[in-house]
Motif scaffolding. Structure first.
Motif, PDB file in Angstrom:
ATOM      1  N   ASP A  82     -63.583  19.749   6.043  1.00 34.13           N
ATOM      2  CA  ASP A  82     -62.419  20.398   6.647  1.00 34.13           C
ATOM      3  C   ASP A  82     -62.846  21.301   7.808  1.00 34.13           C
ATOM      4  OD1 ASP A  82     -60.386  19.373   4.835  1.00 34.13           O
ATOM      5  OD2 ASP A  82     -61.260  20.696   3.326  1.00 34.13           O
ATOM      6  N   ILE A  83     -63.938  22.021   7.613  1.00 33.57           N
ATOM      7  CA  ILE A  83     -64.446  22.881   8.683  1.00 33.57           C
ATOM      8  C   ILE A  83     -64.886  22.040   9.871  1.00 33.57           C
ATOM      9  CG2 ILE A  83     -66.207  24.569   9.328  1.00 33.57           C
ATOM     10  CD1 ILE A  83     -66.273  25.499   6.429  1.00 33.57           C
ATOM     11  N   ALA A  84     -65.658  20.973   9.594  1.00 31.61           N
ATOM     12  CA  ALA A  84     -66.137  20.108  10.671  1.00 31.61           C
ATOM     13  C   ALA A  84     -64.978  19.511  11.455  1.00 31.61           C
ATOM     14  CB  ALA A  84     -67.020  19.010  10.095  1.00 31.61           C
ATOM     15  N   SER A  85     -63.958  19.063  10.745  1.00 35.02           N
ATOM     16  CA  SER A  85     -62.798  18.472  11.396  1.00 35.02           C
ATOM     17  C   SER A  85     -62.085  19.483  12.285  1.00 35.02           C
ATOM     18  CB  SER A  85     -61.836  17.926  10.335  1.00 35.02           C
ATOM     19  OG  SER A  85     -60.704  17.332  10.930  1.00 35.02           O
ATOM     20  N   ALA A  86     -61.946  20.717  11.783  1.00 30.48           N
ATOM     21  CA  ALA A  86     -61.298  21.768  12.570  1.00 30.48           C
ATOM     22  C   ALA A  86     -62.090  22.085  13.829  1.00 30.48           C
ATOM     23  CB  ALA A  86     -61.126  23.023  11.720  1.00 30.48           C
ATOM     24  N   LEU A  87     -63.415  22.144  13.710  1.00 30.16           N
ATOM     25  CA  LEU A  87     -64.258  22.419  14.873  1.00 30.16           C
ATOM     26  C   LEU A  87     -64.177  21.282  15.883  1.00 30.16           C
ATOM     27  CD1 LEU A  87     -67.440  23.823  13.077  1.00 30.16           C
ATOM     28  CD2 LEU A  87     -65.669  25.127  14.254  1.00 30.16           C
ATOM     29  N   ASN A  88     -64.129  20.069  15.393  1.00 28.17           N
ATOM     30  CA  ASN A  88     -64.044  18.892  16.249  1.00 28.17           C
ATOM     31  C   ASN A  88     -62.802  18.951  17.134  1.00 28.17           C
ATOM     32  OD1 ASN A  88     -65.250  16.482  17.058  1.00 28.17           O
ATOM     33  ND2 ASN A  88     -64.056  15.244  15.629  1.00 28.17           N
ATOM     34  N   VAL A  89     -61.688  19.388  16.532  1.00 28.03           N
ATOM     35  CA  VAL A  89     -60.415  19.443  17.247  1.00 28.03           C
ATOM     36  C   VAL A  89     -60.304  20.713  18.093  1.00 28.03           C
ATOM     37  CG1 VAL A  89     -57.912  19.617  16.967  1.00 28.03           C
ATOM     38  CG2 VAL A  89     -59.221  18.029  15.545  1.00 28.03           C
ATOM     39  N   ALA A  90     -60.649  21.868  17.521  1.00 25.30           N
ATOM     40  CA  ALA A  90     -60.427  23.149  18.197  1.00 25.30           C
ATOM     41  C   ALA A  90     -61.460  23.435  19.282  1.00 25.30           C
ATOM     42  CB  ALA A  90     -60.436  24.284  17.180  1.00 25.30           C
ATOM     43  N   ILE A  91     -62.679  22.904  19.115  1.00 24.32           N
ATOM     44  CA  ILE A  91     -63.737  23.192  20.095  1.00 24.32           C
ATOM     45  C   ILE A  91     -64.215  21.906  20.754  1.00 24.32           C
ATOM     46  CG2 ILE A  91     -65.943  24.342  20.496  1.00 24.32           C
ATOM     47  CD1 ILE A  91     -65.503  25.953  17.961  1.00 24.32           C
ATOM     48  N   SER A  92     -65.043  21.133  20.039  1.00 21.29           N
ATOM     49  CA  SER A  92     -65.597  19.908  20.621  1.00 21.29           C
ATOM     50  C   SER A  92     -66.387  19.138  19.566  1.00 21.29           C
ATOM     51  CB  SER A  92     -66.540  20.237  21.787  1.00 21.29           C
ATOM     52  OG  SER A  92     -67.690  20.922  21.306  1.00 21.29           O
ATOM     53  N   PRO A  93     -66.639  17.852  19.794  1.00 24.00           N
ATOM     54  CA  PRO A  93     -67.509  17.097  18.878  1.00 24.00           C
ATOM     55  C   PRO A  93     -68.917  17.690  18.787  1.00 24.00           C
ATOM     56  CG  PRO A  93     -66.226  15.583  20.232  1.00 24.00           C
ATOM     57  CD  PRO A  93     -65.990  16.966  20.786  1.00 24.00           C
ATOM     58  N   ASP A 109     -75.638   8.930   1.125  1.00 25.75           N
ATOM     59  CA  ASP A 109     -74.261   8.524   0.793  1.00 25.75           C
ATOM     60  C   ASP A 109     -73.290   9.698   0.876  1.00 25.75           C
ATOM     61  OD1 ASP A 109     -74.969   5.908   0.430  1.00 25.75           O
ATOM     62  OD2 ASP A 109     -75.093   6.030  -1.766  1.00 25.75           O
ATOM     63  N   ARG A 110     -73.758  10.887   0.470  1.00 24.56           N
ATOM     64  CA  ARG A 110     -72.881  12.059   0.520  1.00 24.56           C
ATOM     65  C   ARG A 110     -72.599  12.450   1.965  1.00 24.56           C
ATOM     66  NH1 ARG A 110     -69.833  11.575  -2.556  1.00 24.56           N
ATOM     67  NH2 ARG A 110     -70.760   9.558  -2.887  1.00 24.56           N
ATOM     68  N   TRP A 111     -73.601  12.375   2.824  1.00 20.99           N
ATOM     69  CA  TRP A 111     -73.417  12.696   4.236  1.00 20.99           C
ATOM     70  C   TRP A 111     -72.522  11.658   4.924  1.00 20.99           C
ATOM     71  CZ3 TRP A 111     -74.681  17.328   6.125  1.00 20.99           C
ATOM     72  CH2 TRP A 111     -75.610  18.099   5.413  1.00 20.99           C
ATOM     73  N   ALA A 147     -64.583  13.860   7.718  1.00 20.98           N
ATOM     74  CA  ALA A 147     -64.477  14.729   8.887  1.00 20.98           C
ATOM     75  C   ALA A 147     -64.099  13.956  10.143  1.00 20.98           C
ATOM     76  CB  ALA A 147     -65.797  15.458   9.120  1.00 20.98           C
ATOM     77  N   ARG A 148     -64.036  12.639  10.034  1.00 19.71           N
ATOM     78  CA  ARG A 148     -63.755  11.758  11.182  1.00 19.71           C
ATOM     79  C   ARG A 148     -64.780  11.964  12.292  1.00 19.71           C
ATOM     80  NH1 ARG A 148     -57.068  11.708  11.535  1.00 19.71           N
ATOM     81  NH2 ARG A 148     -56.754  11.033   9.373  1.00 19.71           N
ATOM     82  N   MET A 149     -66.037  11.994  11.860  1.00 22.19           N
ATOM     83  CA  MET A 149     -67.153  12.118  12.789  1.00 22.19           C
ATOM     84  C   MET A 149     -67.974  10.832  12.744  1.00 22.19           C
ATOM     85  SD  MET A 149     -68.442  16.017  12.004  1.00 22.19           S
ATOM     86  CE  MET A 149     -69.743  15.932  13.250  1.00 22.19           C
ATOM     87  N   PRO A 150     -68.655  10.477  13.829  1.00 23.72           N
ATOM     88  CA  PRO A 150     -69.468   9.259  13.831  1.00 23.72           C
ATOM     89  C   PRO A 150     -70.639   9.359  12.859  1.00 23.72           C
ATOM     90  CG  PRO A 150     -69.790  10.486  15.862  1.00 23.72           C
ATOM     91  CD  PRO A 150     -68.658  11.144  15.149  1.00 23.72           C
ATOM     92  N   GLU A 151     -70.702   8.436  11.935  1.00 20.93           N
ATOM     93  CA  GLU A 151     -71.731   8.475  10.893  1.00 20.93           C
ATOM     94  C   GLU A 151     -73.148   8.544  11.442  1.00 20.93           C
ATOM     95  OE1 GLU A 151     -73.061   5.070   7.907  1.00 20.93           O
ATOM     96  OE2 GLU A 151     -71.071   5.846   7.388  1.00 20.93           O
ATOM     97  N   PRO A 152     -73.527   7.692  12.434  1.00 24.42           N
ATOM     98  CA  PRO A 152     -74.910   7.753  12.946  1.00 24.42           C
ATOM     99  C   PRO A 152     -75.270   9.122  13.519  1.00 24.42           C
ATOM    100  CG  PRO A 152     -73.816   5.741  13.677  1.00 24.42           C
ATOM    101  CD  PRO A 152     -72.764   6.606  13.074  1.00 24.42           C
ATOM    102  N   ALA A 153     -74.324   9.764  14.200  1.00 21.15           N
ATOM    103  CA  ALA A 153     -74.610  11.066  14.796  1.00 21.15           C
ATOM    104  C   ALA A 153     -74.821  12.125  13.719  1.00 21.15           C
ATOM    105  CB  ALA A 153     -73.467  11.483  15.723  1.00 21.15           C
ATOM    106  N   VAL A 154     -74.047  12.058  12.644  1.00 23.47           N
ATOM    107  CA  VAL A 154     -74.195  13.005  11.536  1.00 23.47           C
ATOM    108  C   VAL A 154     -75.551  12.818  10.859  1.00 23.47           C
ATOM    109  CG1 VAL A 154     -73.355  13.606   9.229  1.00 23.47           C
ATOM    110  CG2 VAL A 154     -71.727  13.319  11.119  1.00 23.47           C
TER     111      VAL A 154
END
Length: 422
Positions: A273-284, A357-359, A366-373
């Motif tokens: 939830d935090i990652a998703s909020a940062l993605n939207v409010a600030i940047s990827p 698997d957890r990551w 978080a709707r973030m690209p898996e390879p980048a994470v």
């Protein structure tokens, strides 16, 4: 514009209305009604700005405008303001310090008493200019009126200038520029532990506030309400919500962003939830920096990175959020061997369960690209191992504490490195 106050004064428990300022801009008012309800409303003039500078992302509607004023709340103050108040032992000490005017457990009373020196750029002052003061005061002595969120015994302090120097509490309307975190009888070496972890974060290119270890004897004039019986070093950290000119820089923690009360800081949201909020409010890129910091918490065994230990900072014109410098970095496993993450990460909290698997689950939620994470995780693990083992600040950490941190890093390294093969 300066905030001015009339000479008349009332005790906090007699005050029914508080004006809310963001630096010198009045943004709203909190009213206490009969039956101990509190209601917060934004000023119409602030609404017409579209909410600039930003008070809180929690006030933003999905459409991009400002939400309607929240409903009144009973026996407390709205969540945004409740998160500005101290907790547990620090709250007990502050309530005792203001015992003549603050009823135990009463958020509105405490906010009225401490509102002149809150985290960030918020000021909450009694309406009509009446200054909240104690009805009874010792001759020649002021009151500490700062508030710091959290449970550890920590004080807002200022460095004295001139002959002798030293550190002391800001009293009445003075601002502190440092946070002093005192030693604990329950957690030996906690100051040195955090000092080393902050140094590690800086070594791997994270934004970290200035800090130093000092002696309790360096402090003068600490009221006995705030004294601790513990011996050991005090961690002194430069406040990043105060600039060199003593101006205030606005911040808000993620509990405030999500509108969650402090009591739910461990279960009100998950890390995605935090990652998703940062993605939207600030940047990827801000979301990926969060992943790096999250990985640091995992590999060092920091089980206390709850919602209030992640913050946004509003520099410049106060309209654009960014991740604040890291803070409250310490390893908890030396004191709580079975500790796990403060919030859920990909559906898990156990450190040893945080495999690739957890990551991946975290990235998906978080709707973030898996390879980048996964790459952020493995890169951070490599940097920690390149820097931790020869970090000079290790020398300050008691052997028993250091041995447990070392063992945890050795255990978690292969678990986290498995992300490279997924």
């Amino acid at each position: 514009m300066m905030i001015t106050m009339k000479q008349n004064s009332r005790a906090p428990n007699a005050i029914t209305s508080l004006d809310v300022y963001l630096n010198s801009l009045k943004v709203g008012v909190i009213v206490r009604t009969p039956g101990d309800f509190s209601a917060f409303s934004l000023n119409e003039s602030y609404r017409q700005t579209g909410g600039h500078p930003v008070l809180s992302l929690s006030l933003r509607a999905a459409s991009g405008g400002l939400r309607k004023d929240p409903k009144p709340v009973s026996k407390t103050v709205p969540a945004f303001f409740a998160n500005l108040l101290p907790e547990d032992k620090l709250r007990e000490a502050m309530e005792k310090h203001h015992a003549e005017a603050v009823r135990p457990g009463n958020d509105f009373d405490l906010l009225a008493a401490l509102g002149a020196d809150l985290p960030g750029a918020i000021r909450v002052v009694p309406s009509e200019g009446s200054l909240a003061v104690q009805p009874v005061r010792e001759e020649g002595k002021g009151k500490a009126r700062f508030s710091l969120a959290g449970v550890q015994m920590k004080l807002s302090v200022m460095k004295n200038t001139g002959k002798g120097g030293g550190l002391t509490l800001p009293l009445d309307d003075n601002d502190g520029q440092y946070i002093a975190k005192f030693p604990s009888t329950a957690f030996p070496g906690v100051s040195e532990n955090e000092f080393a972890n902050l140094a590690l974060a800086e070594a791997i290119s994270m934004e970290v506030p200035e800090r130093e270890l000092v002696e309790k004897s360096d402090f003068a004039g600490i009221p006995e309400d705030f004294d601790t019986m513990s011996d050991g070093k005090v961690l002194l950290i430069r406040r990043f919500d105060r600039d060199e000119g003593h101006s205030r820089i606005h911040i808000e923690d993620m509990a405030q962003v999500f509108g969650i009360y402090p009591a739910r800081k461990y279960d009100g949201a998950a890390y995605h939830d935090i990652a998703s909020a940062l993605n939207v409010a600030i940047s990827p890129s801000a979301a990926l920096e969060f992943v790096r910091r999250l990985t640091l918490a995992v590999i060092t065994g920091n089980g206390d990175m709850h919602l209030k230990n992640w913050s946004l900072i509003y520099r410049g014109d106060g309209n654009t959020p960014a991740l604040s410098p890291v803070y409250d970095l310490l390893s908890t496993v030396p004191y709580i061997p079975a500790d796990g993450m403060a919030l859920s990460l990909g559906g898990e909290r156990s450190f040893k369960a945080l495999t690739a698997d957890r990551w991946k689950a975290f990235a998906h939620r978080a709707r973030m690209p898996e390879p980048a994470v996964l790459r952020a995780v493995t890169d951070t693990v490599a940097l920690v191992n390149e820097n931790w083992w020869q970090l000079p600040e290790r020398a300050h950490v008691p052997d028993r504490v250091l041995d447990r941190i070392d063992a945890h890093i050795k255990t978690l390294t292969p678990i986290l490195t498995s992300c490279a093969n997924s």
